[in-house]
Design a protein around this motif. Sequence first.
Motif, PDB file in Angstrom:
ATOM      1  N   ALA A 131       2.444 -13.412  -3.086  1.00 24.04           N
ATOM      2  CA  ALA A 131       2.984 -12.079  -3.375  1.00 24.04           C
ATOM      3  C   ALA A 131       2.056 -11.313  -4.302  1.00 24.04           C
ATOM      4  CB  ALA A 131       4.374 -12.205  -4.000  1.00 24.04           C
ATOM      5  N   GLU A 132       1.585 -11.988  -5.337  1.00 26.65           N
ATOM      6  CA  GLU A 132       0.701 -11.323  -6.291  1.00 26.65           C
ATOM      7  C   GLU A 132      -0.613 -10.924  -5.633  1.00 26.65           C
ATOM      8  OE1 GLU A 132       0.393 -14.208  -9.357  1.00 26.65           O
ATOM      9  OE2 GLU A 132       2.361 -13.732 -10.244  1.00 26.65           O
ATOM     10  N   GLY A 133      -1.107 -11.767  -4.717  1.00 26.22           N
ATOM     11  CA  GLY A 133      -2.354 -11.459  -4.032  1.00 26.22           C
ATOM     12  C   GLY A 133      -2.261 -10.210  -3.185  1.00 26.22           C
ATOM     13  N   PHE A 134      -1.070  -9.924  -2.673  1.00 24.41           N
ATOM     14  CA  PHE A 134      -0.864  -8.702  -1.900  1.00 24.41           C
ATOM     15  C   PHE A 134      -0.453  -7.527  -2.784  1.00 24.41           C
ATOM     16  CE2 PHE A 134      -0.705 -11.463   1.857  1.00 24.41           C
ATOM     17  CZ  PHE A 134      -1.327 -10.668   2.796  1.00 24.41           C
ATOM     18  N   GLY A 135      -0.289  -7.765  -4.065  1.00 22.73           N
ATOM     19  CA  GLY A 135       0.011  -6.673  -4.979  1.00 22.73           C
ATOM     20  C   GLY A 135       1.459  -6.537  -5.365  1.00 22.73           C
ATOM     21  N   GLY A 136       2.292  -7.555  -5.087  1.00 17.41           N
ATOM     22  CA  GLY A 136       3.705  -7.467  -5.404  1.00 17.41           C
ATOM     23  C   GLY A 136       4.142  -8.498  -6.427  1.00 17.41           C
ATOM     24  N   VAL A 137       5.454  -8.713  -6.482  1.00 19.87           N
ATOM     25  CA  VAL A 137       6.053  -9.680  -7.402  1.00 19.87           C
ATOM     26  C   VAL A 137       6.674 -10.787  -6.574  1.00 19.87           C
ATOM     27  CG1 VAL A 137       7.874 -10.036  -9.109  1.00 19.87           C
ATOM     28  CG2 VAL A 137       6.468  -7.969  -9.195  1.00 19.87           C
ATOM     29  N   GLY A 138       6.458 -12.038  -6.944  1.00 17.10           N
ATOM     30  CA  GLY A 138       6.966 -13.156  -6.164  1.00 17.10           C
ATOM     31  C   GLY A 138       7.827 -14.102  -6.967  1.00 17.10           C
ATOM     32  N   ALA A 163       0.818  -1.217   0.000  1.00 13.85           N
ATOM     33  CA  ALA A 163       0.000   0.000   0.000  1.00 13.85           C
ATOM     34  C   ALA A 163       0.848   1.262   0.000  1.00 13.85           C
ATOM     35  CB  ALA A 163      -0.925  -0.006   1.220  1.00 13.85           C
ATOM     36  N   LEU A 164       2.034   1.189   0.596  1.00 16.20           N
ATOM     37  CA  LEU A 164       2.925   2.346   0.641  1.00 16.20           C
ATOM     38  C   LEU A 164       3.750   2.484  -0.637  1.00 16.20           C
ATOM     39  CD1 LEU A 164       4.163   1.984   4.326  1.00 16.20           C
ATOM     40  CD2 LEU A 164       2.655   3.770   3.436  1.00 16.20           C
ATOM     41  N   ASP A 221      -8.924  15.776   1.480  1.00 13.68           N
ATOM     42  CA  ASP A 221      -7.655  15.928   2.201  1.00 13.68           C
ATOM     43  C   ASP A 221      -7.289  14.665   2.974  1.00 13.68           C
ATOM     44  OD1 ASP A 221      -9.654  16.071   4.055  1.00 13.68           O
ATOM     45  OD2 ASP A 221      -8.820  17.771   5.165  1.00 13.68           O
ATOM     46  N   ALA A 222      -7.917  13.546   2.613  1.00 17.72           N
ATOM     47  CA  ALA A 222      -7.604  12.291   3.301  1.00 17.72           C
ATOM     48  C   ALA A 222      -6.204  11.825   2.921  1.00 17.72           C
ATOM     49  CB  ALA A 222      -8.628  11.225   2.929  1.00 17.72           C
ATOM     50  N   THR A 223      -5.760  10.768   3.578  1.00 17.87           N
ATOM     51  CA  THR A 223      -4.447  10.212   3.292  1.00 17.87           C
ATOM     52  C   THR A 223      -4.319   9.913   1.801  1.00 17.87           C
ATOM     53  OG1 THR A 223      -4.350   9.236   5.484  1.00 17.87           O
ATOM     54  CG2 THR A 223      -2.887   8.300   3.844  1.00 17.87           C
ATOM     55  N   PRO A 224      -3.156  10.136   1.177  1.00 14.65           N
ATOM     56  CA  PRO A 224      -2.989   9.884  -0.260  1.00 14.65           C
ATOM     57  C   PRO A 224      -3.420   8.477  -0.654  1.00 14.65           C
ATOM     58  CG  PRO A 224      -1.064  10.992   0.642  1.00 14.65           C
ATOM     59  CD  PRO A 224      -1.937  10.659   1.805  1.00 14.65           C
ATOM     60  N   ASP A 225      -3.853   8.364  -1.900  1.00 11.68           N
ATOM     61  CA  ASP A 225      -4.291   7.068  -2.398  1.00 11.68           C
ATOM     62  C   ASP A 225      -3.166   6.044  -2.303  1.00 11.68           C
ATOM     63  OD1 ASP A 225      -6.757   8.066  -2.997  1.00 11.68           O
ATOM     64  OD2 ASP A 225      -6.243   8.556  -5.079  1.00 11.68           O
ATOM     65  N   VAL A 226      -3.566   4.785  -2.300  1.00  8.78           N
ATOM     66  CA  VAL A 226      -2.594   3.696  -2.331  1.00  8.78           C
ATOM     67  C   VAL A 226      -1.731   3.835  -3.577  1.00  8.78           C
ATOM     68  CG1 VAL A 226      -2.329   1.198  -2.586  1.00  8.78           C
ATOM     69  CG2 VAL A 226      -4.058   2.122  -1.031  1.00  8.78           C
ATOM     70  N   ARG A 227      -0.422   3.699  -3.400  1.00 11.52           N
ATOM     71  CA  ARG A 227       0.494   3.816  -4.525  1.00 11.52           C
ATOM     72  C   ARG A 227       0.743   2.447  -5.157  1.00 11.52           C
ATOM     73  NH1 ARG A 227       5.010   7.154  -1.406  1.00 11.52           N
ATOM     74  NH2 ARG A 227       3.892   6.288   0.360  1.00 11.52           N
ATOM     75  N   PRO A 228       1.078   2.403  -6.421  1.00 17.66           N
ATOM     76  CA  PRO A 228       1.341   1.111  -7.056  1.00 17.66           C
ATOM     77  C   PRO A 228       2.460   0.362  -6.339  1.00 17.66           C
ATOM     78  CG  PRO A 228       1.160   2.843  -8.695  1.00 17.66           C
ATOM     79  CD  PRO A 228       1.194   3.514  -7.367  1.00 17.66           C
ATOM     80  N   GLN A 269       8.319  -3.591 -12.020  1.00 14.93           N
ATOM     81  CA  GLN A 269       7.283  -2.683 -12.489  1.00 14.93           C
ATOM     82  C   GLN A 269       6.108  -2.716 -11.516  1.00 14.93           C
ATOM     83  OE1 GLN A 269       7.246  -0.507 -15.175  1.00 14.93           O
ATOM     84  NE2 GLN A 269       9.425  -0.998 -15.161  1.00 14.93           N
ATOM     85  N   PRO A 270       5.483  -1.576 -11.258  1.00 15.30           N
ATOM     86  CA  PRO A 270       4.380  -1.554 -10.293  1.00 15.30           C
ATOM     87  C   PRO A 270       3.268  -2.521 -10.672  1.00 15.30           C
ATOM     88  CG  PRO A 270       5.052   0.669 -10.863  1.00 15.30           C
ATOM     89  CD  PRO A 270       5.770  -0.250 -11.808  1.00 15.30           C
TER      90      PRO A 270
END
Length: 691
Positions: free
Chosen positions: A609-616, A556-557, A660-667, A638-639
């Motif tokens: 890893a892919e399920g959490f949004g990353g590369v495995g 998410a960060l 003004d909420a916390t910034p969107d989730v970044r790739p 790559q994101p």
Amino acid sequence: MTQSMFRRHFRTPGTESSSAVRPLRASAAAGPATETIASYLNKRLAEIGVRYVMAIPGDYISDWVETLDDPEVNAGLVRVHPNNEMCATYAADGFGRAGGGKTVGCVSTTYGVGALNAVQAVAGAYVEHVPLVLVNGSPSVAQFNSQRDQGVLWHHMFDGSLTDLRIYEQITRMAIRIDNPALAPDLIDAALTACITDSRPVYIEIANTLEGYAVAPVSGRAKLKKSPIPQNTLSLDEAMSMVLPILVDSKRLVVLGGVEVARFGIQDRFRQMLKVLKAPFLSSLLGKSILSEYDTPYFSGTYNGRNSQQNVQDLVNAADVILSLGVQETDFNFSGVASADFNPLQPPGLPLQGSIEVRMGAARINAGLTLQDQGELYWGDIQLEAFVGLLQEVVCEPSGPAMQSLVSQFPALAPVQAALQAANGQLPNAPFPGLSGDIWSIPKLTPEQYRDQITWDSFKSLLHHNYLTSFGNDENQDAPVLLADTGLTFYNLNNVKVPQNGFIAQLAWGAIGYSPAASYGVKLAQMALGSRRRVISVSGDGAFSQSSNAIGTIAALGLDNVVFVMANGVFAIEQFLINAQAFNPQSKTAFAPFTRVPETSLWQWVKLAEGFGGVGYEVTTNAELADVLEKIKAGPPQPAQPNGPCSGSPAPGCCTFAPDATPDVRPSTFTLVAVRNVCNDLPSNTRWKLG
């Protein structure tokens, strides 16, 4: 509960038009009448080195947490939303460790279910001297009175006796409760000063509904600063008068540096002292990377008891004097040589009779270095920084005012002064004999070994030679920070090459699962410090299963962290501790059933890893690991593209948030690598336990 009761007990007065009391709201140009408890706390946190607040939502703390999203009152603090309080506190701990005295971690919880879920992690930060602030929201004064007088047990409350506060009083340097605005500034300042002075966690509890009340402004008060107990100069001079003759007579001096050098921000002064002493410098394992291993003068490796390289053990065992500075003496630090069981027939594993120790505000000269009738000498009021500074001064300038003052008080030092003068500002026998052989004695793999399954040794070899040593020097700040989780991981990796503040492990508290969650706090610290360092976490599969959801926050960060998981299917450190013979090919000892890690055979690591949004990746052979290391060395992946139901433009059924909420989730750009290493294998530096 009626809406009016909810507002009365859970919202700051003034946020509802029906409130009888309307406290003032702070602004960017807050004057004496516009500072609030929340804005005051935010400014003070930012002032001491807090940048990110790991905040778990909860109604008791919601009013304060909401201020973190308001640029007018957040003082530059950034809210991070972790997945649970344990991981959040590990991340805050990692942020506090990573800066070498320049950063302070912060975590926010709600009463009971939140704060008590963070207890274990805060206790670890206390044991290992990590500067960290836990801000907890609690029931209001009215709610506690209601419980007392009417028997109402409010949710998340234990029994109405300030349970959270009483618990945290036992595991923090200072625990305070803010239930009266008039006392808030003094209490906040006292707690935060204690945090940065002693480099330990503090606890700040804010009674619900008080965040918006007006207080005296920060601008009218002195800045917070480290405020140690003033050094008793008589004690310091007396201790130095006893230490100097020993160092002047030493023939094989070794300096052992520990974690307090980093925690208390005296790394530069310590480095200058090493240049003066010209003695081999070893770090303890908990103190590994207090100085850069790329360019520190006289650096000679890491001492980890019998897990150390043989040449490091030989250097320590041959020393006639060990000058131990800021070292926390833990069983993990001195593995195999420190025991709680006393055996009068067996000498101590460490040359304790030949050491000078300065740590935690005290100094000791062991009996082997003093005159026969003196025995052990001890001073309970010696500050490490003051000792290091005076030692450097009197050796460098033996005719200077500091040395002249010592000689005037202790005339017997006159021959010592003469010896230092004759040696032209150094110890007479310097430079002292150094390490024989390599600092990083890690064999490279042969071409044939690339076809083999990964072992602890081959993993370390490839990580060290194919990745860590490829960064050249420490000046460009590209060399990564390595987190080694509790267990065989931190034993195995004790001699890889790392930059200053580039190795993090829990060598006293020893909580498995620390490093995956701490790693995103460490990465956030690198960003706050303007560093480009990548963060690498290495843990066992049993440890990773404790905090696996931390990779969701990493994703998410949008961080480029790398998480290695040694997926061998066993809690190897537990088996190592209870009966290491299970790792002996000649033994018929089986692994204990409780050491099995069942997730290892169930989880599909690449899909995880892919399920959490990353590369495995999943690797079994050394060649496969070498290939993945090349991909990691080339840069972040790559994101990964968000693919949830509301990841694109707003659609029916998708939530909208305040602008003004916390910034969107970044790739996401994180990498997870499952390493299928041999399950009944030990790192070579731990096989001494097999006998």
